[in-house]
Write a protein that holds these residues in place. Sequence first.
Motif: not given
Length: 202
Positions: A196-197, A200
Amino acid sequence: MTSDSLRPHATRFISPLAHKVADAGITPNQVSLFSLLFAILAGVFYYYSFSSPLLVLAGAFMVSLNSMLDAIDGLMARYLKTAGPKGDFIDHVIDRYADVIIICSIFFAGHVQWQIGVIAIVGVLITSYLGTQAQALHLGRYYGGIMGRADRLLLIIAASVVYFAYPHQVFMFNPLGWVMLIIAIASHITAFQRIWHIWQQL
């Protein structure tokens, strides 16, 4: 990672030792290889650990030495001003081999079902891969998430001490089995946190 708060204290403790080892003429890469040796010994002790709980304690001691040397080699490289991509590469390769040896030896020994062990080692390897994949994508190295390598090793050491004191099942698993289950779950959670990081950032 939960162990990050302890890192400054550990660094202050082992930095003098790292400097003494470096001054003795030992190279950081040699220390890295010694850390792999201790991981192999840990694997042997864990694999045969059902014959005696004392072997689990010996395995935990080897894991602690592996962890300490893994920290020392980087401190030595910075102290000697020899830190570079080759050392970093060797360090990561050895860490992955050490992870596989330690975790696989525990479930090969039968402390937990092999299916849980496979899920754990897959999660560990994917998590480690994602940490460096962020750097490959020019996003900077990223080691966030709820469980990193230091956390895993601390849990294994703690579970080994508990197992030595009480080598019996609690509900479905003994202490080493429970820690494998925790690592299996937490590593995949960490992997999704890193995915996810990175997504993003991209």
